[in-house]
Design an enzyme around this catalytic site. Structure first.
Site, short mmCIF file in Angstrom:
data_model
loop_
_atom_site.label_atom_id
_atom_site.label_comp_id
_atom_site.label_asym_id
_atom_site.label_seq_id
_atom_site.Cartn_x
_atom_site.Cartn_y
_atom_site.Cartn_z
N GLU A 125 40.43 70.50 -14.90
CA GLU A 125 41.62 69.79 -15.35
C GLU A 125 42.12 68.87 -14.23
O GLU A 125 42.03 69.20 -13.05
CB GLU A 125 42.71 70.80 -15.70
CG GLU A 125 43.99 70.18 -16.26
CD GLU A 125 45.07 71.21 -16.55
OE1 GLU A 125 45.94 70.92 -17.39
OE2 GLU A 125 45.05 72.30 -15.93
N LYS A 150 45.40 68.90 -24.99
CA LYS A 150 45.94 70.23 -24.68
C LYS A 150 47.09 70.59 -25.62
O LYS A 150 48.07 69.84 -25.73
CB LYS A 150 46.41 70.24 -23.23
CG LYS A 150 46.91 71.58 -22.71
CD LYS A 150 47.29 71.44 -21.23
CE LYS A 150 47.76 72.74 -20.63
NZ LYS A 150 48.12 72.55 -19.20
N CYS A 196 43.39 75.11 -19.53
CA CYS A 196 44.32 75.81 -18.64
C CYS A 196 45.27 76.77 -19.38
O CYS A 196 44.87 77.85 -19.79
CB CYS A 196 45.09 74.80 -17.80
SG CYS A 196 45.79 75.50 -16.27
#
Length: 270
Positions: A45, A115, A156
């Site tokens: 990321e 995301k 994440c």
């Protein structure tokens, strides 16, 4: 017919505020992975730029002419390799998306994932984040096909939401990617247990390329990039430095596990 095995690489970096330096480092590490015979390379990321969230606007890109996007197009084509492009910030009205872009060996974009779960937490004064102030969340779980294998994307903080991974597995994913910049405070206790849980409960390979080290006065990432098999065993784990880890993913072994422990077929709650 499902590929028997593929060689995969996860890149670990300590990115900062110099976009060109970050891209040079990513390029060098991708080349290392290719020399190690990787057929697919996954970046962490924020590989092209990592600073406080509000400053991501400085690094915003688009699909047509962004520095990171164009570099990954070039590298995937020149090395004939798939690249899971960590994340880059893309234009989204007055905010940005935190987007993972996947490139095929011809340098073409085959999918992208924004995301979904945003990191809005306040553990203490030194560990507070509000991603939603600057980032537009995604809405759609995404899988893609590479090397005759279905693979799923996450980023994440998504790691804390197992329902996303169950959706990806239901879509056929056998490999789950988790490019991350996990904070040191949370990563020291939660990173490996959560990754192993996602692998075990989905009987899937988990590939987690990560940021490590100190990025600025307030931001430090845990690192420990890792590749985990469907039994929860760690196949490869990175030390605390810029590096590449590689290993073979054995899909005959995975199929055997899913046949002998058919928990994915035993679900009663949907």
């Amino acid at each position: 017919m499902l590929t028997d095995s593929i060689r995969i690489a996860a890149v670990q970096m300590c990115s900062g505020q110099d976009i060109h330096a970050n891209l040079d480092k990513a390029s060098s590490l991708i080349e290392q992975a290719v020399k190690q015979k990787a057929q697919l390379v996954a970046l962490p990321e924020n590989f092209s730029y990592l600073d406080t969230e509000g400053k991501k606007i400085k690094a915003v890109e688009n699909f047509e002419n962004g520095l990171a996007v164009q570099l990954l197009r070039k590298l995937s084509a020149s090395h004939s390799v798939y690249i899971v492009g960590g994340t880059v910030p893309l234009i989204a009205n007055d905010r940005v998306t935190n987007t993972c872009i996947v490139f095929d060996p011809n340098g073409e974009i085959i999918t992208h994932y924004n995301k979904i779960h945003l990191f809005d937490i306040a553990l203490d004064d030194q560990h507070s984040f509000l991603e939603s102030r600057y980032i537009e969340p995604g809405t759609e779980p995404m899988t893609f096909e590479a090397l005759e294998v279905t693979m799923g994307l996450s980023i994440c903080y998504d790691l804390r939401f197992p329902e996303l991974y169950r959706v990806l597995t239901a879509k056929g994913a056998k490999v789950l990617f988790v490019p991350s910049a996990f904070t040191w405070r949370t990563g020291a206790y939660h990173w490996l247990p959560l990754l192993r849980a996602r692998a075990i409960e989905n009987l899937a390979y988990v590939v987690a390329p990560a940021q490590f080290g100190r990025h600025n006065a307030r931001r430090e990432s845990f690192g420990h990039s890792v590749i985990i098999d469907p039994w929860g065993q760690i196949l490869a784990q990175a030390p605390d430095r810029n590096c590449v880890i590689t290993c073979e993913l054995d899909f005959a072994y995975q199929a055997q596990l899913r046949e002998r422990l058919p928990s994915l077929d035993h679900r009663r709650i949907y």
